[in-house]
Scaffold this motif. Sequence first.
Motif, PDB file in Angstrom:
ATOM      1  N   THR A  16       5.234   5.159 -12.429  1.00 32.97           N
ATOM      2  CA  THR A  16       4.747   6.321 -11.689  1.00 32.97           C
ATOM      3  C   THR A  16       4.248   5.877 -10.322  1.00 32.97           C
ATOM      4  O   THR A  16       3.458   4.955 -10.210  1.00 32.97           O
ATOM      5  N   PHE A  17       4.713   6.548  -9.312  1.00 34.38           N
ATOM      6  CA  PHE A  17       4.405   6.203  -7.922  1.00 34.38           C
ATOM      7  C   PHE A  17       3.038   6.788  -7.564  1.00 34.38           C
ATOM      8  O   PHE A  17       2.929   7.742  -6.822  1.00 34.38           O
ATOM      9  N   ASP A  18       1.958   6.179  -8.106  1.00 35.87           N
ATOM     10  CA  ASP A  18       0.649   6.800  -7.941  1.00 35.87           C
ATOM     11  C   ASP A  18      -0.449   5.846  -7.463  1.00 35.87           C
ATOM     12  O   ASP A  18      -1.615   6.211  -7.420  1.00 35.87           O
ATOM     13  N   LYS A  19      -0.093   4.613  -7.103  1.00 38.00           N
ATOM     14  CA  LYS A  19      -1.106   3.663  -6.658  1.00 38.00           C
ATOM     15  C   LYS A  19      -0.436   2.500  -5.941  1.00 38.00           C
ATOM     16  O   LYS A  19       0.781   2.341  -5.989  1.00 38.00           O
ATOM     17  N   GLY A  64       2.636  13.378  -0.373  1.00 40.18           N
ATOM     18  CA  GLY A  64       2.406  12.091  -1.003  1.00 40.18           C
ATOM     19  C   GLY A  64       1.644  12.233  -2.290  1.00 40.18           C
ATOM     20  O   GLY A  64       1.501  13.308  -2.835  1.00 40.18           O
ATOM     21  N   VAL A  65       1.146  11.104  -2.778  1.00 34.19           N
ATOM     22  CA  VAL A  65       0.542  11.041  -4.085  1.00 34.19           C
ATOM     23  C   VAL A  65      -0.950  11.214  -4.000  1.00 34.19           C
ATOM     24  O   VAL A  65      -1.598  10.624  -3.158  1.00 34.19           O
ATOM     25  N   GLY A  66      -1.541  11.999  -4.903  1.00 33.85           N
ATOM     26  CA  GLY A  66      -2.989  12.139  -4.894  1.00 33.85           C
ATOM     27  C   GLY A  66      -3.423  13.267  -5.786  1.00 33.85           C
ATOM     28  O   GLY A  66      -2.656  13.777  -6.585  1.00 33.85           O
ATOM     29  N   PRO A  69       0.834  -1.201   0.000  1.00 31.31           N
ATOM     30  CA  PRO A  69       0.000   0.000   0.000  1.00 31.31           C
ATOM     31  C   PRO A  69       0.875   1.261   0.000  1.00 31.31           C
ATOM     32  O   PRO A  69       1.685   1.458   0.903  1.00 31.31           O
ATOM     33  N   VAL A  70       0.732   2.072  -1.009  1.00 29.41           N
ATOM     34  CA  VAL A  70       1.395   3.371  -1.021  1.00 29.41           C
ATOM     35  C   VAL A  70       0.342   4.467  -0.983  1.00 29.41           C
ATOM     36  O   VAL A  70       0.649   5.640  -1.079  1.00 29.41           O
ATOM     37  N   VAL A  71      -0.903   4.047  -0.832  1.00 29.18           N
ATOM     38  CA  VAL A  71      -2.023   4.982  -0.843  1.00 29.18           C
ATOM     39  C   VAL A  71      -2.682   4.986   0.528  1.00 29.18           C
ATOM     40  O   VAL A  71      -2.984   3.944   1.084  1.00 29.18           O
TER      41      VAL A  71
END
Length: 796
Positions: A220-223, A599-601, A146-148
């Motif tokens: 891409t570090f997005d999910k 972070g990513v979002g 999990p990166v989200v």
Amino acid sequence: MVCRCGLLTVNKEPVPLKAIEVEVEVKDHVANVLSTLHYENKEDKAIEAVFVFPLSGDAAVCHFSAKIGQTEIVADVKEKQEAREEYDDALSSGQQAFLLEESEQTPDIFSLSVGSLPPGESASIRLEYVTELAVEADGGLRFCLPVVLNPRYQPQGSEGHSVQVTSVPASRVPYSLSFSARVSSPRRVSKVDSNFSLEPLQYLDKEQTHAAVKLAAGHTFDKDIELLIYYKDAHQPAVVVEAGKASAKPGTLMGDAAVMLSVYPEFSQAVMSSFTTKGEFVFLLDRSGSMAGDRINSARDTLLLLLKSLPMGCYFNIYSFGSSFEHIFPKSMEYSEKTMKKALKIVKEMKANLGGTEILQPLNHIYSQPCIPSQPRQLFVLTDGGVGNTKEVTTLVKKNSSSHRCFSFGIGQGASTALIYGLAKEGRGHAQFITGADRMQAKVMQSLEFALQPVVEDISVIWDLPKGVSVTHLSPPLTTLFQGQRSLIYAQLTGQSSEETDGSVMVNYSLAGHPFQSKLGFPLQPTEDTGLTIHRLGARTLIRSLESNEGEKDEEVTKKVVDVSIQSGVSSSFTAFIAINRDSTEAIRGPLLHRSVPGVGKSWSPYARSCGVVASYALHTPYQGASLQMQDMCCLSGRPTNGKRIEGHLKMKQRSIRSSTLGSLFHSRKAKSFSSKEIPVASSIQTTPDTLLQLVSLQNASGCWELNPDLAAALNKTRKEVEQPKPAKVNGNVWATILALVWLHGFKSDAEVEWKLLARKAVSWLLAQNAPCITECVLAGNTLLGCNVQKETLGL
């Protein structure tokens, strides 16, 4: 010109997290994960950084260390309050300190405080954890990194508040991610798939039982990062024995051997054909704002399939929730053509417009309804979010576990693993995650098939061990078994035998009145070096079981959890990892600057996906920043405050509320309901006009189809083309039903899991009609539709 974004330092430089490296070692169906976080302070003052991040709800953090320059500090596990006080004292003394702790409310959220990082200094944080791999419907083992981290909804009346999460576009995140995995198993590794592009799989031996894989360049570090690992003949029961830690005292959890039993029940076809036609099916659908768009559309389609697949004579109801909740019927109603059509009419109008994620209220209402005699209750929960009171929710489900089974579904990136797994585990059901290009319908229908299976009863696990060897179960008693689904059991083996070297284990249970027995022999000597993975997973299982007890606040339970956690080095809600650099030659002086990690979002929505981030404030006491930060992040730590911190907390909260008019959505039951047009959500679930659903929508509750123009249109034929080939002696509905079955088998065989149950109902209806000319109808149907489906394939 370099574009800077997100949170910046006073020198316009990115915040200190520079890179993340993740190495995964998969051994059969468990994984050991090592993450390294690289920090660098480019400011002229010491800083404190806070990184809030998600892990799998089943993960057991078992190692934490920090390296500053050439000095490496290995963290110790201590009781949580003791660790916090040591961290406070260290920062007050100007020492470098690191604190890692699990949320007391939800075990899939961790916070890492990097305290007193000197100017110009770099630090590398190493975090290691172990986790089980979930079994997917197609037999693959699912690993998820999990990166989200979605903002967690905090119900009204709970302690703590949520805060607007700061995030930046994925293409501008000022830190990088590298990811690699090694896979080993007694069986051949068939393939490894991912939702990211992978470099070609590399086999490390001739037998292809060892392999390596890593992300391809340019990702891409997005999910969340997902791996699906496939072994040849993976569904085999097995026992693995792991030697204890040499330095640990015999008779203790870590000093003794540990054993892991994997159970894969395979029921006979005769038993599996006896699916229940009874039950009370309650569907609980998330209609919060983040479900807008494709997610709510897919959920409506899924409810259509579910309602069409229910057996005649059962009972059902549909609840939906957000900040408030609704239900279609005042109480569960008997399934019939009338009640099905009424429910479908309401489902068709459902929107994601109920605000937040108040799941506790509808659950309480469902459990307050009396159970229907001879109709076992089956609860289906579909949600894309998480809540700040996860343990309160799962405790409620456990309290009512004797009266129902709970099947849970996490929709999209960032759904809380602790909530989804917790609901299924405590409710004796099954959990599934729907991400990427997954079809919600397939996974939910698989779980409906589980729910229709006869309930497995009288489960017992009996160990036959040599004299001098005893067994202590670390796992709670096994209460649920499903066809083809793995269950893991952990135990501690104490003592040793001077003569016999083998043992055996027997699993007994009954299904639909038939007794079953499975026996498996195994050597007591360890088969391989698993690096204490089984011990740690066993410790985690015991800790989670103790934490979920109703007497969770009991001092004896807390003491036992702390003892097991410290002995095994595995995290718990009552302990924390603390590392202090006591060898620092010069104390850090002056106030710390507080920095948080972006972070990513998507920056345009409070519901947007965000990775471990909280808003940044300039604070002036050594520890005040982290303390306030954790209190505001949806009750992530519950850390106590003194008078000065409370004053600062109030000022910060006033500033936070003014900064975001949408922030109240996360903690107000009276929040405005937003339509899907008002809150855009980047959903990855794709829905398109579906001919399968068009045909399914025409099926009657009894299982038959009617011969009419709507059916002809669904089959892409004219009314005349459909009616003309019908044998004269055959009823129109019989002919229509056979046409529908031929079309399903001929054109939608790849989606059989979605329509299998409603097709079974259609076949039962046909057989009850004793209709003539069935063979002739099947042949005529094949000719009309251009198929080649055999009568036996249809089940006729």
